[in-house]
Enzyme design. Structure first.
Site, mmCIF file in Angstrom:
data_model
loop_
_atom_site.group_PDB
_atom_site.id
_atom_site.type_symbol
_atom_site.label_atom_id
_atom_site.label_comp_id
_atom_site.label_asym_id
_atom_site.label_seq_id
_atom_site.Cartn_x
_atom_site.Cartn_y
_atom_site.Cartn_z
ATOM 1 N N ASN A 14 -26.464 15.093 30.540
ATOM 2 C CA ASN A 14 -26.889 16.428 30.086
ATOM 3 C C ASN A 14 -28.357 16.666 30.404
ATOM 4 O OD1 ASN A 14 -24.774 18.139 28.652
ATOM 5 N ND2 ASN A 14 -24.368 16.078 27.860
ATOM 6 N N HIS A 109 -22.552 18.955 21.341
ATOM 7 C CA HIS A 109 -21.516 18.116 20.742
ATOM 8 C C HIS A 109 -20.211 18.342 21.505
ATOM 9 C CE1 HIS A 109 -19.584 15.743 17.666
ATOM 10 N NE2 HIS A 109 -18.623 16.634 17.645
ATOM 11 N N ASP A 145 -24.156 17.781 12.948
ATOM 12 C CA ASP A 145 -23.337 18.659 13.795
ATOM 13 C C ASP A 145 -22.994 19.974 13.094
ATOM 14 O OD1 ASP A 145 -23.360 16.638 15.741
ATOM 15 O OD2 ASP A 145 -21.533 15.713 14.968
HETATM 16 C C1 GRF Z 1 -22.242 14.058 25.446
HETATM 17 O O1 GRF Z 1 -20.849 14.025 25.394
HETATM 18 C C2 GRF Z 1 -22.802 14.898 24.339
HETATM 19 O O2 GRF Z 1 -21.993 15.993 23.996
HETATM 20 C C3 GRF Z 1 -22.881 13.933 23.185
HETATM 21 O O3 GRF Z 1 -23.267 12.712 23.781
HETATM 22 C C4 GRF Z 1 -22.857 12.695 25.145
HETATM 23 C C5 GRF Z 1 -24.084 12.440 25.952
HETATM 24 O O4 GRF Z 1 -23.797 12.298 27.324
HETATM 25 N N1 GRF Z 1 -23.785 14.400 22.161
HETATM 26 P P1 GRF Z 1 -24.993 12.218 28.349
HETATM 27 O O5 GRF Z 1 -25.890 11.068 27.903
HETATM 28 O O6 GRF Z 1 -25.709 13.525 28.341
HETATM 29 O O7 GRF Z 1 -24.366 11.932 29.679
#
Ligand code: GRF
Length: 203
Positions: A14, A109, A145
């Protein structure tokens, strides 16, 4: 120019989608001032360094929650961060931390909240047998959340899915949802009525 601080603990996909969106100007007028991980081995920290961003490790292990939060907040303030993005940050923020950045902390989330908060949301949804799931970007408040919802994306759960294929389909949408939510928040063109975020008419 808006100054973003990213907090992560792991893979960092992300974070990469946010950084790519800034580089491609899909998120306007912003830069990532600092990336912070509570875990030294987080892949996201290595990606941040490869991109030439300031990347800090502030270990959380063995520290009381608020003592760790104070170190993180002080680093964010030192880098003049005005929007904090949690991107796979596996720590609950203390109320004190939340109060330092009122309505300036976002989280993503991997479920359609309020369904399946907490850990392994994709697996929870799969096992429950839902036919659609998705992801939620929301403001962070003092509950897990829980804060006002900014953006949600829906994905189908298909007959041939397992937890992993579902999680991958959700993750693709996370990478769309987070930049979209950041844009919306930075533009500031919304109000929150109760829990409902409403975009104002753009003139
Ligand atoms: C994602 O699925 C996010 O929604 C959750 O943790 C995961 C993080 O993935 N909070 P990344 O580290 O961004 O690949």
């Amino acid at each position: 120019m808006h100054s973003l601080g990213i907090l992560l603990s792991g893979r960092g996909s992300n974070f990469v989608s946010i950084a790519d969106s800034i580089d491609a100007r899909r998120i306007a007028d912003a830069r990532i001032s600092v990336v912070i991980s509570n875990r030294a081995e987080a892949t996201g920290i290595a990606s941040a360094r490869e991109r030439g961003l300031t990347a800090l490790v502030i270990p959380s292990k063995g520290k009381p929650r608020e003592a760790h939060d104070r170190e993180v907040v002080s680093a964010l303030k030192q880098h003049q961060v005005d929007l904090v993005c949690l991107a796979g940050y596996m720590r609950l923020l203390s109320p004190w931390f939340v109060q330092q950045f009122p309505r300036r902390i976002l989280n993503i989330h991997p479920s359609l909240l309020p369904a399946f908060p907490g850990l392994e949301a994709q697996e929870q949804a799969f096992v429950y047998g839902v036919k659609v799931s998705g992801c939620t970007v929301h403001f962070v408040d003092e509950e897990l959340d829980h804060g006002a919802i900014i953006v949600q994306k829906v994905v189908p759960v298909l007959d041939g899915d397992d937890e992993r294929t579902l999680a991958a389909r959700i993750l693709e949408q996370e990478h769309v949802a987070y930049p979209e939510a950041i844009n919306l928040v930075l533009r500031g063109n919304f109000e929150i009525l109760g829990r409902r975020l409403q975009v104002k008419n753009e003139k």
